[in-house]
Design an enzyme around this catalytic site. Sequence first.
Site, PDB file in Angstrom:
ATOM      1  CB  CYS A 123      34.125   7.847  52.800  1.00 35.09           C
ATOM      2  SG  CYS A 123      34.207   9.308  53.861  1.00 35.09           S
ATOM      3  CD  GLU A 148      29.822   8.333  50.111  1.00 33.58           C
ATOM      4  OE1 GLU A 148      29.995   8.761  48.936  1.00 33.58           O
ATOM      5  OE2 GLU A 148      30.627   7.576  50.673  1.00 33.58           O
TER       6      GLU A 148
END
Length: 219
Positions: A2, A103
């Site tokens: 992340c 993402e």
Amino acid sequence: MCGRFTLHTLPDVLQEHFGVDEMPAMQASYNIAPSQEIATVRMSGARRHMALLRWGLVPSWAKELKAGYSMINARAETVADKPAYRTAFRLRRCLVPADGFYEWRQTGDGKQPYHIRMKNGGVFAFAGIWERREGDDGILESCSSIVTAANDTIRPVHDRMPVIIAPRDYAAWLDPGLRDPGKVKDYLRSWPADEMETYPVSTRVNRPANNDARCIESL
């Protein structure tokens, strides 16, 4: 891993959700990036306290601050053992409030960003650890989020996701008396796939300078 997330939930909602007495001055953000100051919840005595820490953990023994640029995420599989993280994992855990994250999925034309959030659109918390470094250049408090294997909703986009701590587990995760790494690791789980959703968004999010609600608009 992340590398970007969002936090635009109203301050009064955050205050109630995390049970903190006061909120630091902070603005809604739709594109939080490494090295920026991010909201964290940790214990201060017997009470929860929200503070702004630099995203990218810098160990107390690090000679240079640039170490934090590569330490925004700690892997759940190794966080209890790696020298840079293991003491913080035992003694200095925190919550990182978020209401979404990004993402990138590899495609034939490059990388397509996706926004990932709870289906109910609500706030949640990444598992985090924090550290305090004192040096000639002053005092720095910094943090990392912890990541684990992606659930079935996220896996088509990326193979990793942040560890999300359930509200019922906030007290245990923040408890400074819980120091057994084996017991702490019980909380490092993938969040249920059926409670999350993903959708493609504009490549505007690729630039941290782009920080508005258009970053989370679906294509």
